[in-house]
Each structure stands twice: as C-alpha cells, then as structure tokens.
Design an enzyme around this catalytic site. Structure first.
Site, PDB file in Angstrom:
ATOM      1  N   HIS A   7     -20.889   5.423  28.713  1.00  0.00           N
ATOM      2  CA  HIS A   7     -20.370   6.705  28.236  1.00  0.00           C
ATOM      3  C   HIS A   7     -21.274   7.857  28.661  1.00  0.00           C
ATOM      4  O   HIS A   7     -22.425   7.652  29.038  1.00  0.00           O
ATOM      5  CB  HIS A   7     -20.171   6.735  26.712  1.00  0.00           C
ATOM      6  CG  HIS A   7     -21.415   6.513  25.897  1.00  0.00           C
ATOM      7  ND1 HIS A   7     -21.816   5.267  25.455  1.00  0.00           N
ATOM      8  CD2 HIS A   7     -22.350   7.382  25.439  1.00  0.00           C
ATOM      9  CE1 HIS A   7     -22.940   5.395  24.756  1.00  0.00           C
ATOM     10  NE2 HIS A   7     -23.290   6.667  24.735  1.00  0.00           N
ATOM     11  N   HIS A  79     -26.807  12.926  26.977  1.00  0.00           N
ATOM     12  CA  HIS A  79     -27.321  11.718  27.625  1.00  0.00           C
ATOM     13  C   HIS A  79     -26.192  10.965  28.311  1.00  0.00           C
ATOM     14  O   HIS A  79     -25.018  11.250  28.081  1.00  0.00           O
ATOM     15  CB  HIS A  79     -28.052  10.809  26.626  1.00  0.00           C
ATOM     16  CG  HIS A  79     -27.208  10.194  25.554  1.00  0.00           C
ATOM     17  ND1 HIS A  79     -27.041  10.756  24.315  1.00  0.00           N
ATOM     18  CD2 HIS A  79     -26.481   9.051  25.522  1.00  0.00           C
ATOM     19  CE1 HIS A  79     -26.264   9.983  23.570  1.00  0.00           C
ATOM     20  NE2 HIS A  79     -25.901   8.939  24.282  1.00  0.00           N
ATOM     21  N   GLU A 130     -29.555   6.295  27.967  1.00  0.00           N
ATOM     22  CA  GLU A 130     -29.394   5.250  26.957  1.00  0.00           C
ATOM     23  C   GLU A 130     -29.024   3.969  27.690  1.00  0.00           C
ATOM     24  O   GLU A 130     -28.203   3.998  28.618  1.00  0.00           O
ATOM     25  CB  GLU A 130     -28.262   5.655  25.992  1.00  0.00           C
ATOM     26  CG  GLU A 130     -27.976   4.625  24.903  1.00  0.00           C
ATOM     27  CD  GLU A 130     -26.847   5.065  23.957  1.00  0.00           C
ATOM     28  OE1 GLU A 130     -26.094   6.000  24.284  1.00  0.00           O
ATOM     29  OE2 GLU A 130     -26.751   4.446  22.877  1.00  0.00           O
TER      30      GLU A 130
HETATM   31 CO    CO Z   1     -24.761   7.299  23.438  1.00  0.00          CO
END
Ligand code: CO
Length: 134
Positions: A7, A79, A130
C-alpha cells in the site's frame, strides 16, 4: 528481497472527507474506519485492483502522524509498504546493510493483522518504508 507494493499511505487532515473523495470523485472501493491505538492512527483502506491506499489520521496523544500533518497541513504521502516473505530475515539483512529500523526493532502487528516494521526515511532516499510480512 522485497515483493509486491502492499500500500501507499497518505496522511490526511480529514479522514471522512478524503474517503468521500475516493469513493465519489475517484469511484474507488473504500473500507471502514479502523482505529489502531498501538500505532497512534485511525485508518481507512481503499482497495485498488493492484494495491491499496491507506488514509491515515492521528489517533490519541503523541501520534506519529501529528507532526507530519503540522508540516503538511493539506496532507501528503507518508509511507509506502512493501511485502516481504520473512520479516525477521529482512530486518537482519537490512541492519547488516546499515539501515535503521525504527522503534524497538521488533515487529508490531499492523493494520492487516500481520507483522510490520518501519525503516528510517533518511536511509531510503527520504521515504519512510514499511515492511509487511505477507
Ligand atoms: Co502502512
């Protein structure tokens, strides 16, 4: 080592307004609001055919998103999340390469119920990364 883009997370000043824009103007499939007190965020996931968008808003005191929104009051990309097969192996390899893992270095359980870690943006061309064990 890294796999799919899981994502892209966008910090937003108004979660409901952002979700309405994605479902209305952009015609996207928008999920329900989720509180993640352990991460200090409230999130809404948007399902796209090839990835997801994570809309982020601060939750509680000391949220890691609060400072970002102060600097970017209209919101912005916060992020990106890559999938890895084995998060501990990925962490050990990255630390051996000199990358800084944020927090204690131990994975936390993320929004999808899977272990996640964050890498220092200064080690990755100014981008907070991440890692999620897929
Ligand atoms: Co995230």
């Amino acid at each position: 080592m890294i796999g799919r883009l899981n994502h892209v997370a966008i910090a937003v000043p108004d979660l409901e307004a952002a979700a309405a824009q994605y479902s209305g103007a952009l015609g996207a499939k928008v999920g329900a609001v989720q509180d993640e007190p352990e991460h200090g965020v409230r999130v809404i996931f948007i399902e796209l055919p090839n990835t997801k968008i994570e809309l982020l808003h601060p939750l509680g005191e000391g949220s890691p998103i609060a400072g970002f929104l102060e600097k970017n009051p209209s919101g912005g990309i916060h992020h990106i999340c890559y999938e890895v097969d084995d998060i501990l192996a990925a962490r050990d390899r990255l630390q051996a390469e000199g990358a800084r893992v944020l927090g204690s270095g131990e994975p936390k359980i993320g929004a999808h119920g899977k272990p996640v870690l964050f890498l220092h943006p200064k080690d990755f061309t100014g981008t907070l990364i991440e890692l999620e064990q897929a």
